[in-house]
Design an enzyme around this catalytic site. Structure first.
Site, short mmCIF file in Angstrom:
data_model
loop_
_atom_site.label_atom_id
_atom_site.label_comp_id
_atom_site.label_asym_id
_atom_site.label_seq_id
_atom_site.Cartn_x
_atom_site.Cartn_y
_atom_site.Cartn_z
N ARG A 7 0.86 -1.18 0.00
CA ARG A 7 0.00 0.00 0.00
C ARG A 7 0.90 1.23 0.00
O ARG A 7 2.08 1.17 0.38
CB ARG A 7 -0.88 0.01 1.24
N LYS A 11 -1.77 -2.49 7.43
CA LYS A 11 -3.18 -2.36 7.75
C LYS A 11 -3.56 -3.42 8.79
O LYS A 11 -3.17 -4.57 8.68
CB LYS A 11 -4.03 -2.55 6.49
N HIS A 36 -3.19 2.67 -5.50
CA HIS A 36 -3.72 1.38 -5.03
C HIS A 36 -3.99 0.42 -6.19
O HIS A 36 -4.01 -0.80 -6.00
CB HIS A 36 -4.99 1.61 -4.21
N HIS A 82 -3.63 -10.37 3.74
CA HIS A 82 -5.04 -10.61 4.02
C HIS A 82 -5.19 -11.67 5.10
O HIS A 82 -4.57 -12.73 5.02
CB HIS A 82 -5.78 -11.06 2.76
N TYR A 93 -9.72 -11.20 -6.48
CA TYR A 93 -8.87 -11.03 -7.66
C TYR A 93 -9.07 -12.14 -8.68
O TYR A 93 -8.60 -12.02 -9.81
CB TYR A 93 -7.40 -10.94 -7.24
#
Length: 140
Positions: free
Chosen positions: A8, A33, A86, A112, A121
């Site tokens: 990111r 994150k 992004h 994730h 995706y």
């Protein structure tokens, strides 16, 4: 770096030289994150070099500089779709999956928690039977 690592924007801007392991071609992302740490790949082509002096180095940048550079590049390329920093993260994941990498590996690169987040995706891979080759066709 955004496309080559799946980071990111803030993760890239907070990167420190000690987070990069050149011997293992690996980057450790701290406090991403969700306050999680993770590792991703260090692409060989992402070593910065000053073409005038030939020296490799590093520098600091405000995120608005990079965001503006991406917007200018998108306009100059004539891309009529919404794109941002992004977008490189999404392209990184999509291209890894397209190239046959295991979705669990992609999940770890992206950080994730749930594989379901990574599975978004795979929607671009719905090519029907034309996108799949028989194992028999891979035998020489």
């Amino acid at each position: 770096m955004l496309y080559g690592t799946g980071m990111r924007l803030n993760e890239l801007l907070n990167l420190r030289i000690l987070d990069i392991d050149f011997d293992r071609n690996e980057i450790t992302i701290h406090n991403g994150k969700g306050a999680k740490d993770r590792r991703t790949m260090l692409p060989q082509k992402c070593r910065w070099r000053n073409f005038q002096t030939g020296k490799e180095g590093r520098w600091h940048m405000d995120k608005s500089v990079l965001q503006r550079a991406v917007q200018i590049a998108v306009m100059r390329a004539g891309i009529n779709k919404k794109a941002s920093c992004h977008t490189f993260r999404h392209s990184f994941a999509t291209h890894l999956i397209e190239n046959g990498y295991d979705i669990r590996a992609v999940q770890e690169f992206l950080g994730h928690t749930d594989v379901k987040t990574t599975q978004i995706y795979t929607h671009v891979l719905n090519k029907g039977s034309s996108g799949v080759s028989s194992p028999l066709d891979r035998i020489l």
